[in-house]
Design a protein around this motif. Structure first.
Motif, mmCIF file in Angstrom:
data_model
loop_
_atom_site.group_PDB
_atom_site.id
_atom_site.type_symbol
_atom_site.label_atom_id
_atom_site.label_comp_id
_atom_site.label_asym_id
_atom_site.label_seq_id
_atom_site.Cartn_x
_atom_site.Cartn_y
_atom_site.Cartn_z
ATOM 1 N N LYS A 85 0.774 -1.496 -0.095
ATOM 2 C CA LYS A 85 -0.026 -0.008 -0.032
ATOM 3 C C LYS A 85 0.667 1.166 0.100
ATOM 4 N N ARG A 86 2.105 1.168 0.772
ATOM 5 C CA ARG A 86 2.712 2.405 1.024
ATOM 6 C C ARG A 86 3.622 2.642 -0.367
ATOM 7 N N ALA A 87 3.900 1.326 -1.049
ATOM 8 C CA ALA A 87 4.629 1.384 -2.482
ATOM 9 C C ALA A 87 3.920 2.029 -3.419
ATOM 10 N N GLY A 88 2.494 2.071 -3.438
ATOM 11 C CA GLY A 88 1.716 2.518 -4.270
ATOM 12 C C GLY A 88 0.991 1.390 -5.464
ATOM 13 N N ARG A 151 -0.767 5.993 -11.273
ATOM 14 C CA ARG A 151 -0.489 6.302 -9.991
ATOM 15 C C ARG A 151 1.137 6.527 -9.810
ATOM 16 N N LEU A 152 1.345 7.560 -9.093
ATOM 17 C CA LEU A 152 2.908 7.914 -8.684
ATOM 18 C C LEU A 152 3.246 7.021 -7.685
ATOM 19 N N ILE A 153 4.640 6.653 -8.084
ATOM 20 C CA ILE A 153 5.232 5.950 -6.896
ATOM 21 C C ILE A 153 6.632 6.606 -6.668
ATOM 22 N N GLY A 223 -3.774 1.018 -8.611
ATOM 23 C CA GLY A 223 -2.388 0.668 -8.155
ATOM 24 C C GLY A 223 -1.379 1.044 -9.418
ATOM 25 N N TYR A 224 -0.091 1.210 -8.917
ATOM 26 C CA TYR A 224 0.813 1.536 -9.929
ATOM 27 C C TYR A 224 1.078 -0.101 -10.664
ATOM 28 N N SER A 225 1.007 -0.186 -12.009
ATOM 29 C CA SER A 225 1.093 -1.347 -12.849
ATOM 30 C C SER A 225 2.377 -1.538 -13.565
#
Length: 237
Positions: A85-88, A151-153, A223-225
């Motif tokens: 979750k914190r990593a995105g 999504r940004l990471i 989520g980042y894919s």
């Protein structure tokens, strides 16, 4: 003279025949091998999007198989979920604020006295404008941020070429939408307090650059894919 004229017509006929045989019924000037660079960039952007979606689907399949029996304890699973979750890389739901930035009209003039007539550079969104919004939203306690549909990471870089955004291998044109999940009040306060955004607002008021902030209510960020591998230069041995 007649011989020279006949030779000219014969040469012209040979050129026409060669051109026809090469074209095969197509227009040589619009051959697919002469696509403009912008067309190639858009095509690569589309392919990158398809690869991201395929990567996300495969990642989901792998995670489903791993969850069936990976030998981990419940505490380990919970810790991994929190890290994801914190990593995105996981979806995030919560109240959100969206900021929309857009270029000014091409025929814009100075709306307030004492300001010069605009240069073309004054009328477009720049990289620092997008970065100012993203930084302010993080400063305001955003739990997750989406730029356009991505999504940004921690390794995401917001870059522009001209007024075109290049984000994680894909290309976007204005208007640009940035959505952040967090406390709407704190997010909007952080936007208002940003010195860089205050400078941007001068151009909004004088030249008509686009600026809109909306409270979206509950929103789910994807989520980042993309890939999480780091690419870096190595010294020559």
């Amino acid at each position: 003279m007649r011989i020279l004229t006949a030779a000219v017509f014969a040469l012209a006929g040979l050129i026409f025949f060669t051109s026809f045989n090469t074209a095969k019924g197509t227009d040589i000037r619009t051959d697919s091998s002469l696509l403009k660079l912008s067309d190639l960039i858009q095509e690569r952007s589309r392919k990158n999007k398809e690869l991201d979606e395929s990567n996300a689907a495969l990642r989901g399949n792998v995670e489903s198989l791993a969850e069936s029996d990976d030998g981990s304890t419940k505490a380990q699973d919970e810790r991994l979920s929190g890290l994801e979750k914190r990593a995105g890389t996981q979806k995030l739901t919560g109240r959100a604020v969206t900021v929309t930035l857009n270029d000014a009209p091409p025929n814009a003039t100075a709306k307030l006295p004492g300001y010069p007539e605009p240069q073309p550079d004054y009328l477009v969104i720049h990289q620092q404008d997008l970065q100012a919004v993203v930084n302010a939203l993080w400063q305001g306690g955003a739990k997750g941020i989406k730029v356009m549909d991505q999504r940004l990471i921690s390794t995401s870089a917001v870059r522009c070429v001209g007024n075109t955004l290049i984000l994680q291998g894909r290309v976007y044109s204005p208007p640009y939408k940035i959505t952040a999940v967090g406390d709407p009040g704190k997010l909007q306060q952080a936007l208002a307090a940003s010195k860089a955004i205050q400078t941007y607002m001068v151009y909004v008021n004088v030249y008509g650059l686009g600026w809109k902030v909306t409270d979206d209510g509950p929103v789910t960020l994807p989520g980042y894919s993309g890939t999480v591998d780091l690419h870096y230069a190595k010294p020559v041995e």
